[in-house]
Write a protein that holds these residues in place. Structure first.
Motif, short mmCIF file in Angstrom:
data_model
loop_
_atom_site.label_atom_id
_atom_site.label_comp_id
_atom_site.label_asym_id
_atom_site.label_seq_id
_atom_site.Cartn_x
_atom_site.Cartn_y
_atom_site.Cartn_z
N SER A 163 -14.64 -0.61 -6.38
CA SER A 163 -14.87 -2.23 -6.27
C SER A 163 -13.43 -2.56 -6.68
CB SER A 163 -15.74 -2.73 -7.31
OG SER A 163 -17.10 -2.06 -7.01
N HIS A 177 -14.87 -3.19 3.80
CA HIS A 177 -15.99 -2.32 4.30
C HIS A 177 -16.42 -1.19 3.43
CE1 HIS A 177 -15.72 -4.22 8.55
NE2 HIS A 177 -14.87 -4.54 8.05
N TYR A 178 -17.75 -0.66 3.19
CA TYR A 178 -17.87 0.37 2.45
C TYR A 178 -19.29 1.10 2.80
CZ TYR A 178 -21.79 -2.01 0.09
OH TYR A 178 -22.86 -2.83 -0.19
N ARG A 183 -26.61 0.52 -1.44
CA ARG A 183 -26.11 -0.50 -1.30
C ARG A 183 -25.87 -1.11 -2.63
NH1 ARG A 183 -27.55 -4.96 3.64
NH2 ARG A 183 -25.82 -6.37 3.30
N LEU A 186 -26.08 -7.69 -3.71
CA LEU A 186 -25.54 -8.82 -2.90
C LEU A 186 -24.43 -9.75 -3.52
CD1 LEU A 186 -28.75 -9.62 -0.98
CD2 LEU A 186 -26.91 -8.20 -0.26
N GLU A 189 -21.21 -7.78 -2.87
CA GLU A 189 -20.80 -7.95 -1.47
C GLU A 189 -20.19 -9.20 -1.41
OE1 GLU A 189 -23.82 -7.09 1.16
OE2 GLU A 189 -23.58 -4.81 0.88
N ALA A 194 -17.63 -7.87 1.35
CA ALA A 194 -17.71 -6.71 1.61
C ALA A 194 -18.93 -6.33 2.75
CB ALA A 194 -17.69 -5.84 0.53
N THR A 195 -18.55 -5.58 3.75
CA THR A 195 -19.69 -5.38 4.76
C THR A 195 -20.06 -3.85 4.44
OG1 THR A 195 -18.57 -6.64 6.27
CG2 THR A 195 -20.09 -4.76 7.13
N TYR A 196 -21.31 -3.63 4.25
CA TYR A 196 -22.06 -2.18 3.99
C TYR A 196 -22.32 -1.67 5.42
CZ TYR A 196 -25.71 1.16 2.46
OH TYR A 196 -26.17 2.51 2.22
#
Length: 328
Positions: A163, A177-178, A183, A186, A189, A194-196
């Protein structure tokens, strides 16, 4: 009547401030030579102390723990990683294990960005040119690297360090992205934009930069192997500031030498300081001597955590950083 001080043995040289405080609080043996203890010395130490303070350079396996004295009740590790300690055997023998989590988050994240920039901007080649005295002046086409702004950064392991890397990378204009075992919330994110990716394979194949920030466990051993390296784009790079065992070092060397990916930055290695010499020969590879945690502030904070863990244990309480397998 005063309670006798705990007998503490420290396996490596620690910052002076930390050692001075330890001498005030405990009956402590310090290693002033800063050379790793050999197996026999480590076994003797474990027979003669209440608390052992090891580092990542000390492999404390089943055989050594079986020879430990009955008085050894706490292994207060100087460092966050504990994969060099046989936790199951320690638990069976009634020996607690503590570590120093959370201290080096910012330092490691700083160095991760340093490696990303060093590889993409060809710092190794530039330094070598200057140090050799061969630089003949500026040229419009010399040592052209890549811009990090707008690049897709894939973070493998979105814990504290992952993070922190994401926050820095966001400031550089990278797309975050990660992939993570679970997950993240939210809210985090949204904060990091950030895109999971549930599939590591799919993430790896689409990223410009991969940053390895996950812990080393049996399930992450060689998580980045020859198959996944082959999925990466030829212009992509990979950096690792976590644990060397997560990347198959020989597979990475082959991939880099064949031009399968554009570069790599490594601060950790699969077999300690035993590094494939063919890896260091490459201009597009930046190697550091495990120095992510090497700040005065970080090492002192690590020592302070060790002292708090020992002092709390001495007072009859659970060390605040007690490591419980499966709860890392």
């Amino acid at each position: 009547m005063l309670k006798p001080k705990l007998r503490v043995i420290v396996t490596r040289k620690l910052p002076d401030d930390v050692e001075s405080r330890m001498k005030e609080l405990f009956d402590v043996d310090l290693n002033q030579s800063d050379a790793p203890m050999d197996r026999a010395s480590l076994a003797d130490a474990m027979k003669d102390c209440d608390v052992l303070v090891p580092t990542i350079t000390d492999t404390i396996g089943q055989a050594l723990l079986a020879r430990a004295g009955d008085r050894l009740k706490l292994i207060a590790n100087f460092g966050a990683g504990v994969d060099h300690i046989d936790l199951n055997t320690a638990r069976q023998r009634g020996i607690l294990v503590s570590n120093t989590p959370g201290v080096l988050t910012e330092d490691t994240a700083d160095m991760t960005l340093c490696l990303i920039l060093a590889v993409t901007r060809r710092l190794k080649e530039g330094l070598r040119l200057m140090e050799s005295g061969e630089w003949e002046g500026w040229s419009p086409t010399a040592l052209m690297g890549g811009r990090v702004g707008g690049k897709r950064l894939g973070i493998l392991g979105m814990g504290r360090i992952g993070s922190a890397v994401a926050r820095r990378a966001k400031a550089f204009g990278m797309q975050i992205h990660y992939h993570n075992r679970k997950r993240v919330h939210l809210d985090r994110e949204a904060e990091l934009n950030a895109t999971y990716w549930e599939s590591l394979d799919q993430m790896v194949s689409r990223m410009d930069i991969i940053s390895v920030n996950c812990p080393y466990t049996p399930s992450t051993f060689h998580l980045i192997n020859s198959r996944r390296l082959a999925l990466m784009k030829p212009e992509a790079i990979i950096v690792n500031t976590s644990r060397g065992e997560v990347i198959d070092q020989n597979a990475l060397t082959r991939t880099l030498r064949s031009g399968g990916i554009a570069g790599a930055g490594l601060d950790v290695f699969e077999r300690g300081h035993d590094i494939n010499p063919r890896l260091g020969e490459l201009d597009n590879v930046v190697l550091l001597p495990h120095m992510c945690s090497a700040t005065h502030e970080g090492r002192i904070e690590m020592g302070e955590k060790v002292i708090i863990n020992i002092k709390t244990f001495a007072d009859g309480h659970r060390p605040p950083d007690l490591f419980v397998p499966g709860m890392a």
